[in-house]
Design an enzyme around this catalytic site. Structure first.
Site, PDB file in Angstrom:
ATOM      1  N   ASN A  10      12.878 -74.620  14.375  1.00  0.00           N
ATOM      2  CA  ASN A  10      13.011 -73.252  13.871  1.00  0.00           C
ATOM      3  C   ASN A  10      12.571 -73.270  12.410  1.00  0.00           C
ATOM      4  OD1 ASN A  10      13.859 -70.779  12.905  1.00  0.00           O
ATOM      5  ND2 ASN A  10      16.059 -71.194  13.128  1.00  0.00           N
ATOM      6  N   LYS A  12      12.209 -70.862  10.424  1.00  0.00           N
ATOM      7  CA  LYS A  12      12.808 -69.776   9.622  1.00  0.00           C
ATOM      8  C   LYS A  12      11.699 -69.103   8.796  1.00  0.00           C
ATOM      9  CE  LYS A  12      17.125 -72.202   9.908  1.00  0.00           C
ATOM     10  NZ  LYS A  12      18.409 -72.548   9.320  1.00  0.00           N
ATOM     11  N   HIS A  93      20.559 -66.026  16.375  1.00  0.00           N
ATOM     12  CA  HIS A  93      20.803 -67.038  15.337  1.00  0.00           C
ATOM     13  C   HIS A  93      21.839 -66.507  14.348  1.00  0.00           C
ATOM     14  CE1 HIS A  93      20.193 -69.770  11.997  1.00  0.00           C
ATOM     15  NE2 HIS A  93      19.597 -70.585  12.845  1.00  0.00           N
ATOM     16  N   GLU A  95      21.955 -66.607  11.278  1.00  0.00           N
ATOM     17  CA  GLU A  95      21.372 -65.927  10.112  1.00  0.00           C
ATOM     18  C   GLU A  95      20.984 -64.495  10.459  1.00  0.00           C
ATOM     19  OE1 GLU A  95      18.438 -68.916   9.097  1.00  0.00           O
ATOM     20  OE2 GLU A  95      20.076 -70.296   8.618  1.00  0.00           O
ATOM     21  N   GLU A 163      25.389 -73.905  17.336  1.00  0.00           N
ATOM     22  CA  GLU A 163      25.097 -74.208  15.942  1.00  0.00           C
ATOM     23  C   GLU A 163      26.277 -73.788  15.067  1.00  0.00           C
ATOM     24  OE1 GLU A 163      20.610 -74.337  15.115  1.00  0.00           O
ATOM     25  OE2 GLU A 163      21.184 -72.254  15.071  1.00  0.00           O
ATOM     26  N   GLY A 169      21.967 -76.316   7.518  1.00  0.00           N
ATOM     27  CA  GLY A 169      21.367 -76.487   6.193  1.00  0.00           C
ATOM     28  C   GLY A 169      22.273 -77.118   5.160  1.00  0.00           C
ATOM     29  N   SER A 209      21.812 -79.298  10.774  1.00  0.00           N
ATOM     30  CA  SER A 209      21.596 -80.538  10.007  1.00  0.00           C
ATOM     31  C   SER A 209      21.204 -81.731  10.872  1.00  0.00           C
ATOM     32  CB  SER A 209      22.823 -80.861   9.147  1.00  0.00           C
ATOM     33  OG  SER A 209      23.012 -79.867   8.150  1.00  0.00           O
TER      34      SER A 209
HETATM   35  P1  PGA Z   1      19.103 -76.918   9.904  1.00  0.00           P
HETATM   36  O1  PGA Z   1      19.013 -75.497  10.649  1.00  0.00           O
HETATM   37  O2  PGA Z   1      18.553 -77.944  10.865  1.00  0.00           O
HETATM   38  O3  PGA Z   1      18.224 -76.755   8.683  1.00  0.00           O
HETATM   39  O4  PGA Z   1      20.526 -77.169   9.578  1.00  0.00           O
HETATM   40  C1  PGA Z   1      19.284 -75.387  12.025  1.00  0.00           C
HETATM   41  C2  PGA Z   1      19.142 -73.947  12.467  1.00  0.00           C
HETATM   42  O5  PGA Z   1      19.560 -73.035  11.742  1.00  0.00           O
HETATM   43  O6  PGA Z   1      18.604 -73.686  13.561  1.00  0.00           O
END
Ligand code: PGA
Length: 249
Positions: A10, A12, A93, A95, A163, A169, A209
């Site tokens: 992803n 983003k 997601h 976010e 997640e 992150g 992560s």
């Molecule tokens: P990350 O993000 O691997 O940077 O922690 C995962 C995600 O939000 O899908």
């Protein structure tokens, strides 16, 4: 039949046309690991160029609108993604749920729209830190599944991504035991809601992560069928070891 591991990047809101070389390197390396399904979800602007650069690659959206068309400035509809060759999309997601106020019902409508347009779906769920600390993470996530899983769907085309928001992150990851417990609870919920056959077929990805150092351990946890990877999916150097870890299992 065993479920194939599924490793999804992803990107983003990252990536200009100059990043297409990384995608090409990632998909080239993925060919060496034929037992694993690999997909990338770049920003909308890169979907078509990425498919043109890597014909046959599984490239998808990070979101879609629930409507097929209409007066929704700035949004992209599922049939538009399918029209340019995308084969999947992420929905729900955190976010989007947190930053754009998406409810479970919104996520369900998006998932149904995407499936209806012929796209595979990765439906995300996950708890915030305070819910994890209060010991209610499993109940919270199962309620998200109850509210956002489509009513009727082809289990081979819908994956769940667990997640935990506090792990995205941040470099923090749950213990392997906590991941296995959550994934097991999700699979039991899928069996209850969609039937035993669907629950056996559906892939449940872990996200938050994931990197080359922890991928083998996380992907080896019970009921983990793959990974949804943010930061570590942006370059071949970081992402290919995660694909390799999935292939080695
Ligand atoms: P990350 O993000 O691997 O940077 O922690 C995962 C995600 O939000 O899908």
């Amino acid at each position: 039949m065993a479920r194939r591991k599924y490793i999804v990047g992803n990107w983003k809101m990252n990536g200009l046309l100059a990043a297409l070389g990384e995608a090409a390197a990632i998909f080239a390396a993925a060919k060496d690991h034929a037992g694993v399904d690999v997909a990338l979800c770049p920003p909308f602007t890169l979907i078509r160029p990425m498919i043109a650069a890597v014909p046959g690659a599984a490239v998808g959206g990070q979101d879609c609108h629930a409507a097929a068309s209409g007066a929704f400035t700035g949004s992209v509809a599922a049939p538009m993604l399918a029209d340019i060759g995308a084969t999947l999309t992420i929905v729900g997601h955190s976010e989007r749920r947190e930053g754009f106020g998406e409810s479970d019902a919104d996520v369900q409508a998006k998932a149904e729209a995407a499936l209806g347009a012929g796209l595979d779906v990765i439906l995300c769920v996950g708890e915030p830190r305070e819910v994890r600390e209060s010991g209610e993470a499993v109940d919270y996530v199962l309620a998200q599944i109850a509210g956002s899983l489509p009513a009727d769907f082809d289990a081979a085309r819908l994956a769940i991504a667990y997640e935990p928001i506090w792990a995205i992150g941040t470099g923090l990851v749950p213990t392997v035991g906590d991941v296995a417990a959550m994934h097991g609870a999700i699979r039991a919920k899928l069996a209850e809601q969609a039937g035993e056959g669907a629950a056996r077929t559906m892939r449940i990805l872990y996200g938050g992560s994931v990197n080359g150092d922890n991928a083998a351990e996380l992907l080896g946890a019970g009921d983990v069928d793959g990974a949804l990877v943010g930061g570590a999916s942006l370059t071949a150097v970081k992402f290919v070891p995660i694909i390799a870890a999935g292939a080695a299992l």
